[in-house]
Write an enzyme that holds these catalytic residues in place. Structure first.
Site, PDB file in Angstrom:
ATOM      1  N   THR A  39       0.959  -1.233  -0.031  1.00 22.93           N
ATOM      2  CA  THR A  39       0.060  -0.133   0.006  1.00 22.93           C
ATOM      3  C   THR A  39       0.736   1.362  -0.007  1.00 22.93           C
ATOM      4  O   THR A  39       2.040   1.433   0.436  1.00 22.93           O
ATOM      5  CB  THR A  39      -0.848  -0.052   1.391  1.00 22.93           C
ATOM      6  N   GLY A  55     -10.773  -2.844   2.818  1.00 28.47           N
ATOM      7  CA  GLY A  55      -9.917  -2.668   4.069  1.00 28.47           C
ATOM      8  C   GLY A  55      -9.947  -1.454   4.555  1.00 28.47           C
ATOM      9  O   GLY A  55     -10.831  -0.750   4.423  1.00 28.47           O
ATOM     10  N   ASP A  56      -8.712  -1.145   5.358  1.00 29.48           N
ATOM     11  CA  ASP A  56      -8.826   0.248   6.451  1.00 29.48           C
ATOM     12  C   ASP A  56      -8.644   1.582   5.286  1.00 29.48           C
ATOM     13  O   ASP A  56      -9.165   2.627   5.532  1.00 29.48           O
ATOM     14  CB  ASP A  56      -7.574   0.264   7.308  1.00 29.48           C
ATOM     15  N   GLY A 100      -0.948  -1.996   6.619  1.00 28.39           N
ATOM     16  CA  GLY A 100      -0.741  -3.137   7.405  1.00 28.39           C
ATOM     17  C   GLY A 100      -2.097  -3.839   7.214  1.00 28.39           C
ATOM     18  O   GLY A 100      -2.802  -3.674   6.283  1.00 28.39           O
ATOM     19  N   THR A 101      -2.282  -4.510   8.181  1.00 28.52           N
ATOM     20  CA  THR A 101      -3.477  -5.635   8.143  1.00 28.52           C
ATOM     21  C   THR A 101      -4.888  -4.900   8.228  1.00 28.52           C
ATOM     22  O   THR A 101      -5.102  -4.277   9.529  1.00 28.52           O
ATOM     23  CB  THR A 101      -3.457  -6.581   9.191  1.00 28.52           C
ATOM     24  N   GLY A 102      -5.410  -4.558   7.312  1.00 32.56           N
ATOM     25  CA  GLY A 102      -6.562  -3.657   7.168  1.00 32.56           C
ATOM     26  C   GLY A 102      -7.567  -3.780   8.382  1.00 32.56           C
ATOM     27  O   GLY A 102      -8.008  -2.614   8.972  1.00 32.56           O
TER      28      GLY A 102
HETATM   29  N1  ASP Z   1      -3.970  -1.878   4.740  1.00 30.33           N
HETATM   30  C1  ASP Z   1      -4.169  -2.365   3.441  1.00 30.33           C
HETATM   31  C2  ASP Z   1      -5.329  -3.375   3.309  1.00 30.33           C
HETATM   32  O1  ASP Z   1      -5.791  -3.883   4.359  1.00 30.33           O
HETATM   33  C3  ASP Z   1      -2.940  -3.264   3.205  1.00 30.33           C
HETATM   34  C4  ASP Z   1      -1.607  -3.123   3.252  1.00 30.33           C
HETATM   35  O2  ASP Z   1      -1.491  -1.929   3.765  1.00 30.33           O
HETATM   36  O3  ASP Z   1      -0.689  -3.552   2.404  1.00 30.33           O
HETATM   37  O4  ASP Z   1      -6.166  -3.414   2.441  1.00 30.33           O
END
Ligand code: ASP
Length: 310
Positions: A178, A208-209, A230-232
């Protein structure tokens, strides 16, 4: 006149030093540098923080190394669903796009949503119809696909690894992520922008976030501009970007403290990743709880700095 500052990120994750060849590392540094130069040119010319984060994120979307725009990751159906958001801190106007498949530069789409739709968040084919009516160029979904992304999806599916954060794979191309930017302009205004292809092998329809204002992107001149990676799902549950601002507003935290605490809290909701944050004094924080985060920044009158690991 305020001294301008700009920072960008290209995703956080387990970035294996051994897999990152000197040539590839140089390509990432160059991609980050190019994006910073695009944003900095706007700020140096007296332009707005909003235009600067737009320019920087367009450059990152156009770079196939990063998981946004061209080179975005694929979902479980081997299709791209892209998310983006932009926010400016003076009036707290914001715009976002979720699960679009044909918007060449999703950050430009988010900006059109902000400026012309009367809404904050639009999704899917109807959002594209609106953007097209506004004169935005749409592309065939294949525009976003690179051979590396298809190979990455097939690896994840063959391993049965489920959904994967872009950066957490076995080869370095699995880990690029991202993108985002935060900026402070010469008039003291803040803005933030974030754009992503999401997570490899994600369920079709998953959002996602990134396009959730306050989770993946937030800006308020009174506190901070923030862009996350990160993990959204964890960033949504932690309301991560807004939590940085809230800690400053309600708790009197410094930017650095607020940003650190938010990243420290991510594992508590099953999250990993990082963020970039900037306040109107020009203080900058780029914390992450992974082994690396592609990142860089520029302060007026100083050299561009780019980094990958700690
Ligand atoms: N935050 C992003 C999502 O969860 C993924 C990422 O940051 O790589 O869609």
């Amino acid at each position: 006149m305020v001294a301008y500052t700009l920072a960008v990120h290209g995703g956080a994750g387990t970035i294996d030093r051994a897999a990152l060849t000197p040539d590839l590392a140089a390509a990432y540094h160059a991609g980050l540098r190019h994006a910073i130069e695009q944003g900095a040119a706007v700020l140096a010319g007296g332009g707005s923080a909003l235009d600067a984060v737009t320019a920087a994120v367009v450059a990152l979307e156009d770079c196939p190394l990063f998981n946004a725009g061209k080179g975005a990751v694929l979902n479980a159906d081997a299709r791209h669903e892209l998310d983006s958001a932009i926010m400016e801190g003076t009036t707290r106007r914001a715009g976002a796009l979720a699960a679009v498949t044909r918007v060449r530069n999703p950050i430009l789409g988010a900006r059109l949503v902000m400026e012309r739709s009367g809404h904050v968040l639009m999704a899917g084919a109807d959002a594209e119809r609106f953007l097209s009516a506004q004169g935005m160029e749409l592309v065939a979904p294949e525009y976003f696909t690179t051979p590396e992304r298809l190979a990455q999806l097939r690896r994840v599916q063959a391993d049965g690894r489920g959904v994967m954060l872009d950066h957490d794979g076995q080869s370095v191309t699995d880990r690029v992520g991202t993108v985002g930017a935060v900026a402070l302009d010469t008039q003291g205004r803040l803005a933030a922008a974030t754009s992503t292809g999401g997570m490899t092998n994600k369920r079709p329809g998953r959002v996602g976030d990134t396009p959730v204002i306050g989770a993946g992107c937030y800006a308020d001149d009174a506190t901070a501009a923030v862009s996350t990676t990160g993990t959204g799902e964890a960033f949504i549950r932690a309301v991560a970007a807004y939590d940085v601002a809230a800690r400053m507003a309600y708790g009197g935290s410094s930017l650095a403290d607020a940003a650190e605490r938010v990243v420290e809290g991510l594992p508590g909701v099953g999250g990993q990743g990082g963020l970039i944050a900037l306040d109107r004094s020009g203080a900058l924080a780029l914390p992450f709880n992974t082994s690396g985060m592609y990142r860089g920044y520029l302060r007026a009158g100083a050299e561009i700095v780019t980094a990958i690991h700690r």
